[in-house]
Scaffold this motif. Structure first.
Motif, mmCIF file in Angstrom:
data_model
loop_
_atom_site.group_PDB
_atom_site.id
_atom_site.type_symbol
_atom_site.label_atom_id
_atom_site.label_comp_id
_atom_site.label_asym_id
_atom_site.label_seq_id
_atom_site.Cartn_x
_atom_site.Cartn_y
_atom_site.Cartn_z
ATOM 1 N N TYR A 68 -41.793 55.192 32.344
ATOM 2 C CA TYR A 68 -40.352 55.349 32.496
ATOM 3 C C TYR A 68 -39.862 56.593 31.759
ATOM 4 O O TYR A 68 -38.987 57.313 32.242
ATOM 5 C CB TYR A 68 -39.615 54.112 31.972
ATOM 6 C CG TYR A 68 -39.760 52.884 32.842
ATOM 7 C CD1 TYR A 68 -40.373 52.957 34.095
ATOM 8 C CD2 TYR A 68 -39.283 51.643 32.423
ATOM 9 C CE1 TYR A 68 -40.512 51.819 34.887
ATOM 10 C CE2 TYR A 68 -39.409 50.505 33.215
ATOM 11 C CZ TYR A 68 -40.028 50.605 34.438
ATOM 12 O OH TYR A 68 -40.153 49.490 35.227
ATOM 13 N N ASN A 96 -28.331 58.254 44.287
ATOM 14 C CA ASN A 96 -29.398 58.196 45.287
ATOM 15 C C ASN A 96 -29.751 59.583 45.815
ATOM 16 O O ASN A 96 -30.935 59.905 46.009
ATOM 17 C CB ASN A 96 -28.998 57.286 46.448
ATOM 18 C CG ASN A 96 -29.006 55.820 46.048
ATOM 19 O OD1 ASN A 96 -29.442 55.468 44.951
ATOM 20 N ND2 ASN A 96 -28.526 54.965 46.932
ATOM 21 N N ASP A 100 -33.323 61.460 45.466
ATOM 22 C CA ASP A 100 -34.058 61.979 46.630
ATOM 23 C C ASP A 100 -34.471 63.431 46.411
ATOM 24 O O ASP A 100 -35.583 63.834 46.784
ATOM 25 C CB ASP A 100 -33.190 61.882 47.895
ATOM 26 C CG ASP A 100 -33.038 60.447 48.393
ATOM 27 O OD1 ASP A 100 -33.901 59.615 48.062
ATOM 28 O OD2 ASP A 100 -32.047 60.169 49.100
ATOM 29 N N GLU A 117 -42.976 56.352 45.003
ATOM 30 C CA GLU A 117 -42.134 55.177 45.254
ATOM 31 C C GLU A 117 -41.587 54.623 43.943
ATOM 32 O O GLU A 117 -40.406 54.251 43.860
ATOM 33 C CB GLU A 117 -42.914 54.101 46.003
ATOM 34 C CG GLU A 117 -43.135 54.427 47.475
ATOM 35 C CD GLU A 117 -43.754 53.261 48.229
ATOM 36 O OE1 GLU A 117 -43.796 52.143 47.670
ATOM 37 O OE2 GLU A 117 -44.207 53.475 49.375
ATOM 38 N N ASP A 118 -42.434 54.554 42.913
ATOM 39 C CA ASP A 118 -41.982 54.051 41.608
ATOM 40 C C ASP A 118 -40.939 54.983 41.001
ATOM 41 O O ASP A 118 -39.959 54.527 40.407
ATOM 42 C CB ASP A 118 -43.169 53.912 40.653
ATOM 43 C CG ASP A 118 -44.099 52.765 41.051
ATOM 44 O OD1 ASP A 118 -43.643 51.871 41.794
ATOM 45 O OD2 ASP A 118 -45.268 52.784 40.620
ATOM 46 N N GLU A 120 -38.878 57.037 42.648
ATOM 47 C CA GLU A 120 -37.649 56.903 43.430
ATOM 48 C C GLU A 120 -36.911 55.617 43.062
ATOM 49 O O GLU A 120 -35.695 55.622 42.854
ATOM 50 C CB GLU A 120 -37.974 56.911 44.926
ATOM 51 C CG GLU A 120 -36.744 56.809 45.806
ATOM 52 C CD GLU A 120 -37.097 56.843 47.286
ATOM 53 O OE1 GLU A 120 -36.162 56.830 48.108
ATOM 54 O OE2 GLU A 120 -38.300 56.880 47.625
ATOM 55 N N SER A 121 -37.653 54.524 42.983
ATOM 56 C CA SER A 121 -37.043 53.238 42.640
ATOM 57 C C SER A 121 -36.417 53.281 41.259
ATOM 58 O O SER A 121 -35.294 52.782 41.047
ATOM 59 C CB SER A 121 -38.112 52.134 42.699
ATOM 60 O OG SER A 121 -37.585 50.899 42.256
ATOM 61 N N TYR A 122 -37.107 53.897 40.298
ATOM 62 C CA TYR A 122 -36.590 53.947 38.928
ATOM 63 C C TYR A 122 -35.330 54.799 38.843
ATOM 64 O O TYR A 122 -34.356 54.425 38.184
ATOM 65 C CB TYR A 122 -37.652 54.499 37.973
ATOM 66 C CG TYR A 122 -37.184 54.500 36.532
ATOM 67 C CD1 TYR A 122 -37.224 53.328 35.781
ATOM 68 C CD2 TYR A 122 -36.694 55.657 35.919
ATOM 69 C CE1 TYR A 122 -36.780 53.305 34.464
ATOM 70 C CE2 TYR A 122 -36.245 55.642 34.626
ATOM 71 C CZ TYR A 122 -36.290 54.461 33.890
ATOM 72 O OH TYR A 122 -35.832 54.438 32.603
ATOM 73 N N LYS A 124 -33.197 55.539 41.211
ATOM 74 C CA LYS A 124 -32.070 54.984 41.970
ATOM 75 C C LYS A 124 -31.532 53.703 41.346
ATOM 76 O O LYS A 124 -30.326 53.439 41.393
ATOM 77 C CB LYS A 124 -32.491 54.727 43.425
ATOM 78 C CG LYS A 124 -32.683 56.006 44.228
ATOM 79 C CD LYS A 124 -33.017 55.711 45.686
ATOM 80 C CE LYS A 124 -33.091 57.005 46.486
ATOM 81 N NZ LYS A 124 -33.410 56.783 47.918
ATOM 82 N N SER A 125 -32.408 52.915 40.775
ATOM 83 C CA SER A 125 -31.969 51.647 40.195
ATOM 84 C C SER A 125 -32.846 51.284 38.999
ATOM 85 O O SER A 125 -33.777 50.474 39.121
ATOM 86 C CB SER A 125 -32.040 50.536 41.260
ATOM 87 O OG SER A 125 -31.576 49.309 40.734
ATOM 88 N N PRO A 127 -34.505 49.496 36.070
ATOM 89 C CA PRO A 127 -34.528 48.064 35.758
ATOM 90 C C PRO A 127 -33.879 47.779 34.405
ATOM 91 O O PRO A 127 -33.911 48.623 33.505
ATOM 92 C CB PRO A 127 -36.027 47.745 35.724
ATOM 93 C CG PRO A 127 -36.693 49.042 35.430
ATOM 94 C CD PRO A 127 -35.853 50.096 36.067
#
Length: 398
Positions: A68, A96, A100, A117-118, A120-122, A124-125, A127
């Motif tokens: 992270y 977002n 991107d 993918e990890d 992008e996910s981190y 954008k949102s 945890p």
């Protein structure tokens, strides 16, 4: 023979952060750069995480914390010069789209690791977990440390009082974390964090001009990142990957107390290197270990004493492996808490090689940079470990 997945372009992008100036709209008594800020942030994050484990018995996922942190650092590498207040406002409405853009810019570098993918996910949102909370707290505290220097240098500049108030309030959000409370309440803890920050004022290759200049603190982060990402290619256990990152981060810590004594001096005077080590060990015990919890003291000793030896632990006792190959063959398991010192020595040399070659590529050269980088090239060009062609990183760096 496997070739490392980390690319020359990725290595160059990491070093770009050494040219990203921070607080460049303020009257700064010293130059602050992004690479140093990120290194200081991660050191603070280590301490906050260790305090949570020691005092509240909260289990930290250290690999998650490292990943992270890297995602946040890579985002700042790409989104270079956006002022923090503007950046935070943009994130509220265009998170977002910014994510991107970062993913697109880092596609070639991170796709081979399967991290896009990890990432992008981190971005954008993020945890909601203790690891992200620690990173936010360490981010704000590292910024506060920098701005306190600026504030005391010139407290009457436009908007300085307001910026200080905002940063102090941001840090106050995290008083529930034991480490932040400890740093706030106890002068010795504050001094310890400041001591680590001072490594940004010690410049590498201090006897020759170089672009970009890198500090001892920034260098430790580069070694940490190299140690972690190359460990993914070495197919080592999770604990060894974590240890390689932390060993890189801490390996030059004693230089706070002795300054960066260059290798030719250490090599040329008989017995000097050993004497320096003894002085460093005594200073670390006196000025650092006596002020931290036992788990942090044990880590610092493990990561700074004989930092380039191949070692592992059994019930808190440290043992040496005969070779890097033996360590990976017989102790590549989490419970042995292994560190491949020969591999970390390569990462340390690779960072120095990059510092020299990137400067030479910018047209800023000297005899020291040319001879130093050539010496590292000759020593490392054929190095391999566990089927990984480490030497390819120096042979192919153009």
């Amino acid at each position: 023979m496997q070739t490392p997945r980390i690319t020359s372009d990725f290595l160059r992008k990491i070093f770009i952060s050494a040219s990203i100036r921070r607080w460049n709209d303020q009257a700064c008594p010293v130059e602050f750069v992004e690479l140093d800020k990120q290194a200081h942030k991660m050191l603070i994050a280590y301490f906050l995480a260790s305090y949570e484990e020691h005092t509240r018995n909260i289990q930290i996922d250290w690999e998650k914390l490292i990943l992270y942190f890297c995602f946040e650092f890579f985002e700042r590498m790409v989104l270079t010069d956006i002022k923090p207040p503007v950046f935070h406002k943009l994130q509220k409405h265009h998170r977002n789209e910014l994510a991107d853009f970062v993913v697109q810019e880092l596609h070639l570098e991170l796709a081979p690791f399967g991290m896009l993918e990890d990432l992008e996910s981190y971005l954008k949102s993020p945890p909601k977990c203790i690891e992200t909370e620690i990173l936010r707290a360490s981010h704000f505290y590292a910024s506060k440390w920098e701005f306190d220097i600026i504030y005391h240098f010139n407290p009457y500049m436009y908007d300085v009082e307001n910026i200080k108030k905002i940063i102090d309030q941001e840090v106050e959000q995290f008083y529930h974390l034991t480490g932040i409370a400890h740093i706030t309440l106890y002068k010795k803890s504050q001094e310890l964090i400041a001591m680590f920050g001072q490594l940004r004022f010690q410049k590498r290759w201090s006897q020759t001009p170089r672009v970009p200049e890198t500090s001892v603190l920034g260098h430790t982060l580069v070694v940490a990142i190299l140690g972690y990402f190359l460990s993914l290619d070495l197919n080592v256990c999770k604990q060894m990957r974590i240890n390689h990152f932390l060993c890189g981060l801490f390996h030059d810590l004693p230089e706070i107390l002795t300054r960066d004594i260059i290798s030719p001096i250490k090599r040329s005077v008989k017995g000097l290197d050993g004497q320096i080590k003894r002085i460093e060990e005594e200073a670390v015990k006196e000025k650092i270990l006596s002020f931290v919890p036992s788990n942090i003291a044990e880590d610092i000793l493990y990561f700074t004493q004989q930092e380039f030896s191949n070692r592992y632990k059994v019930e808190h006792l440290v043992y040496q492996a005969e070779s890097a190959e033996d360590l990976i063959k017989f102790h590549n398991r989490d419970e042995d808490n292994p560190v491949c010192g020969e591999f970390m020595k390569f990462c340390d040399r690779l960072s120095a090689f990059l510092e020299a070659r990137i400067s030479i590529g910018h047209g800023i050269s000297s005899k020291d940079l040319v001879e130093g980088s050539q010496g590292i090239y000759d020593a490392c060009k054929h190095q391999e470990l566990n089927g990984l062609d480490l030497g390819a990183l120096v042979r192919n760096f153009i």
